[in-house]
Design an enzyme around this catalytic site. Sequence first.
Site, mmCIF file in Angstrom:
data_model
loop_
_atom_site.group_PDB
_atom_site.id
_atom_site.type_symbol
_atom_site.label_atom_id
_atom_site.label_comp_id
_atom_site.label_asym_id
_atom_site.label_seq_id
_atom_site.Cartn_x
_atom_site.Cartn_y
_atom_site.Cartn_z
ATOM 1 N N CYS A 1 -31.051 39.284 -10.855
ATOM 2 C CA CYS A 1 -31.187 39.319 -9.703
ATOM 3 C C CYS A 1 -29.918 38.367 -9.253
ATOM 4 O O CYS A 1 -29.406 37.648 -9.875
ATOM 5 C CB CYS A 1 -32.524 38.578 -9.328
ATOM 6 S SG CYS A 1 -32.367 38.110 -7.487
ATOM 7 N N CYS B 1 -39.355 40.317 -8.690
ATOM 8 C CA CYS B 1 -38.554 39.505 -7.688
ATOM 9 C C CYS B 1 -38.006 40.434 -6.405
ATOM 10 O O CYS B 1 -38.680 40.310 -5.423
ATOM 11 C CB CYS B 1 -37.288 38.767 -8.236
ATOM 12 S SG CYS B 1 -36.446 37.957 -6.848
ATOM 13 N N SER C 1 -29.809 35.868 -7.126
ATOM 14 C CA SER C 1 -30.248 34.533 -7.458
ATOM 15 C C SER C 1 -29.797 33.879 -8.686
ATOM 16 O O SER C 1 -29.438 32.787 -8.910
ATOM 17 C CB SER C 1 -31.769 34.467 -7.221
ATOM 18 O OG SER C 1 -32.195 34.787 -5.865
ATOM 19 N N HIS D 1 -26.384 33.079 -8.383
ATOM 20 C CA HIS D 1 -25.974 31.675 -7.805
ATOM 21 C C HIS D 1 -26.026 30.515 -8.684
ATOM 22 O O HIS D 1 -25.338 29.475 -8.547
ATOM 23 C CB HIS D 1 -27.211 31.650 -6.438
ATOM 24 C CG HIS D 1 -27.072 32.611 -5.268
ATOM 25 N ND1 HIS D 1 -25.708 32.928 -4.738
ATOM 26 C CD2 HIS D 1 -27.782 33.160 -4.777
ATOM 27 C CE1 HIS D 1 -25.885 33.501 -3.774
ATOM 28 N NE2 HIS D 1 -27.144 33.861 -3.745
ATOM 29 N N HIS E 1 -35.522 35.535 -14.029
ATOM 30 C CA HIS E 1 -36.965 35.442 -13.309
ATOM 31 C C HIS E 1 -37.486 36.681 -12.631
ATOM 32 O O HIS E 1 -38.412 36.781 -11.616
ATOM 33 C CB HIS E 1 -36.787 34.504 -12.050
ATOM 34 C CG HIS E 1 -35.876 34.999 -11.086
ATOM 35 N ND1 HIS E 1 -34.443 34.910 -11.098
ATOM 36 C CD2 HIS E 1 -35.855 35.781 -10.011
ATOM 37 C CE1 HIS E 1 -33.706 35.583 -10.032
ATOM 38 N NE2 HIS E 1 -34.763 35.985 -9.436
HETATM 39 N N1 LIG Z 1 -35.484 34.244 -0.429
HETATM 40 C C1 LIG Z 1 -36.022 34.725 -1.450
HETATM 41 O O1 LIG Z 1 -36.890 34.460 -1.859
HETATM 42 C C2 LIG Z 1 -34.927 35.644 -2.490
HETATM 43 C C3 LIG Z 1 -35.664 36.308 -3.568
HETATM 44 C C4 LIG Z 1 -34.586 37.119 -3.934
HETATM 45 C C5 LIG Z 1 -33.150 37.115 -3.800
HETATM 46 N N2 LIG Z 1 -32.800 36.135 -2.816
HETATM 47 C C6 LIG Z 1 -31.685 36.486 -2.298
HETATM 48 O O2 LIG Z 1 -31.246 37.638 -1.631
HETATM 49 C C7 LIG Z 1 -29.871 37.842 -1.811
HETATM 50 C C8 LIG Z 1 -29.542 39.247 -2.226
HETATM 51 O O3 LIG Z 1 -29.784 39.539 -3.554
HETATM 52 P P1 LIG Z 1 -29.699 41.016 -4.408
HETATM 53 O O4 LIG Z 1 -30.127 40.615 -5.880
HETATM 54 O O5 LIG Z 1 -30.029 41.982 -3.739
HETATM 55 O O6 LIG Z 1 -28.037 40.838 -4.322
HETATM 56 P P2 LIG Z 1 -27.051 41.954 -4.338
HETATM 57 O O7 LIG Z 1 -25.702 41.197 -4.709
HETATM 58 O O8 LIG Z 1 -27.504 42.940 -5.607
HETATM 59 O O9 LIG Z 1 -26.795 42.714 -3.059
HETATM 60 C C9 LIG Z 1 -25.853 42.091 -2.021
HETATM 61 C C10 LIG Z 1 -25.534 43.363 -1.079
HETATM 62 O O10 LIG Z 1 -24.916 42.899 -0.097
HETATM 63 C C11 LIG Z 1 -23.617 43.622 0.353
HETATM 64 N N3 LIG Z 1 -22.854 42.523 1.021
HETATM 65 C C12 LIG Z 1 -22.098 41.718 0.437
HETATM 66 N N4 LIG Z 1 -21.348 41.083 1.576
HETATM 67 C C13 LIG Z 1 -21.536 41.808 2.631
HETATM 68 C C14 LIG Z 1 -21.339 41.806 4.027
HETATM 69 N N5 LIG Z 1 -20.597 40.803 4.415
HETATM 70 N N6 LIG Z 1 -21.639 42.709 4.904
HETATM 71 C C15 LIG Z 1 -22.617 43.749 4.524
HETATM 72 N N7 LIG Z 1 -22.855 43.982 3.305
HETATM 73 C C16 LIG Z 1 -22.460 42.950 2.342
HETATM 74 C C17 LIG Z 1 -22.991 43.966 -1.355
HETATM 75 O O11 LIG Z 1 -22.237 44.933 -1.322
HETATM 76 C C18 LIG Z 1 -24.469 44.266 -1.897
HETATM 77 O O12 LIG Z 1 -24.757 45.505 -2.001
HETATM 78 C C19 LIG Z 1 -29.222 36.926 -2.530
HETATM 79 O O13 LIG Z 1 -28.572 35.583 -1.860
HETATM 80 C C20 LIG Z 1 -30.293 36.393 -3.455
HETATM 81 O O14 LIG Z 1 -30.299 35.112 -3.870
HETATM 82 C C21 LIG Z 1 -33.739 35.648 -2.275
HETATM 83 ZN ZN LIG Z 2 -34.605 37.259 -7.642
#
Ligand SMILES: NC(=O)c1ccc[n+]([C@@H]2O[C@H](COP(=O)([O-])OP(=O)(O)OC[C@H]3O[C@@H](n4cnc5c(N)ncnc54)[C@H](O)[C@@H]3O)[C@@H](O)[C@H]2O)c1
Ligand SMILES: [Zn+2]
Length: 360
Positions: free
Chosen positions: A38, A162, A40, A43, A59
């Site tokens: 993921c 997740c 996260s 990060h 996770h």
């Molecule tokens: N709040 C929560 O509980 C929780 C849980 C899981 C993940 N997250 C967070 O969610 C986010 C997404 O996670 P993921 O694993 O899907 O990430 P990921 O990297 O797989 O997906 C991100 C997507 O965003 C696109 N992107 C990047 N910059 C962009 C922009 N400026 N405009 C449009 N699209 C853009 C990328 O091409 C990619 O497809 C992360 O920040 C992660 O840490 C939060």
């Molecule tokens: Zn996650």
Amino acid sequence: MKAAVLHQPGTPLAIEDIEIGEPGPREVLVRTAAAGVCHSDLHFLDGTYPFAMPVVLGHEAAGVVEKVGAGVRTVRPGDHVVTCLSAYCGHCEFCLGGRLSLCLATDTRRGEDEAPRLASPKGQMHQFLNLSAFAEKMLVHEHALVAIRPDMPLDRAALIGCAVMTGFGAVAHTAGVRPGETVAVIGCGGVGLAAINAAALAGAGRIIAIDRLASKLELALGFGATDTIDASATDPVEAVRTLTHGGVHHALEAIGLKTTAEQAFAMLRRGGAATVIGMLPPGVKIELKGTDFLAEKRIQGSMMGSNRFPIDMPRLVDFYLGGRLELDAMISQRLPLEGINDAFAALRKGEVARSVIVFQ
Ligand SMILES: NC(=O)c1ccc[n+]([C@@H]2O[C@H](COP(=O)([O-])OP(=O)(O)OC[C@H]3O[C@@H](n4cnc5c(N)ncnc54)[C@H](O)[C@@H]3O)[C@@H](O)[C@H]2O)c1
Ligand SMILES: [Zn+2]
Ligand SMILES: [Zn+2]
């Protein structure tokens, strides 16, 4: 057991032999079958979010119960399980109010005076978010997992741990999307794709997928998106306003950037709600147009999809096995634990929906 260890932010993970304890009261030892990678994790790997090191990241996992400690009531050896970082105590204000994902009680961890769950022959080894899934085994509290049907494939079950719980929950629980409403999802990684799928399940009228990669937008159509916007070529706020004659009822940010969080709020129609899922870097502040509050526009966060995971995850498994939840296309590649650094490199480039580490 073998585990992928992070020693310093920004360095590759090292595959090492580390030690894992025996299950104590209310604890469960799980043989990891699969673990999704993921953003996260990235990060924390990058050091954008601090964490004690050395640490075993990971996770988003599923596995098989190997052994249970005293007083464990919900699982037995041999049960298939999905883990969740939202370990809940069951008796705090948040748990009793039905908001398990906000629980911060430490009851589900081992105390300072107890032997740690993980250790290294060289010294300390920290457990990540009560789980540490990039390892052959996980030792977790009973309230950090749930049993699932044995006919569910474990590599796809891991995604529910997740990405799917988060994306689905953000739509179903946090935002509360109603049939016919319009939804925009910014970012089509694992989390965003799961949100798009959930919006389709909720009966959303129009589901607009926004990303900067054509491959991700293509994928989004298979998860239920009705429209796509390439944010590398178009201003997504203007494009959404035009498509929906004034803005969407719900905008979900699934990236973790200041600009896209602001875009989510700016693309709402009157009375709409923006839900920020992405992890914005600590210290980052976002700016909103103050007069938009007179149009009753709202913005809110979503932690792990405001889950009640012991109820939600078995239902998500049923959705998958019933053919209504797309998980197959979410797995871009399967890798052994030794491929973990390649999985992070692919995630950084944005070229994958999800990489899944599979254990033998
Ligand atoms: N709040 C929560 O509980 C929780 C849980 C899981 C993940 N997250 C967070 O969610 C986010 C997404 O996670 P993921 O694993 O899907 O990430 P990921 O990297 O797989 O997906 C991100 C997507 O965003 C696109 N992107 C990047 N910059 C962009 C922009 N400026 N405009 C449009 N699209 C853009 C990328 O091409 C990619 O497809 C992360 O920040 C992660 O840490 C939060
Ligand atoms: Zn996650
Ligand atoms: Zn609690």
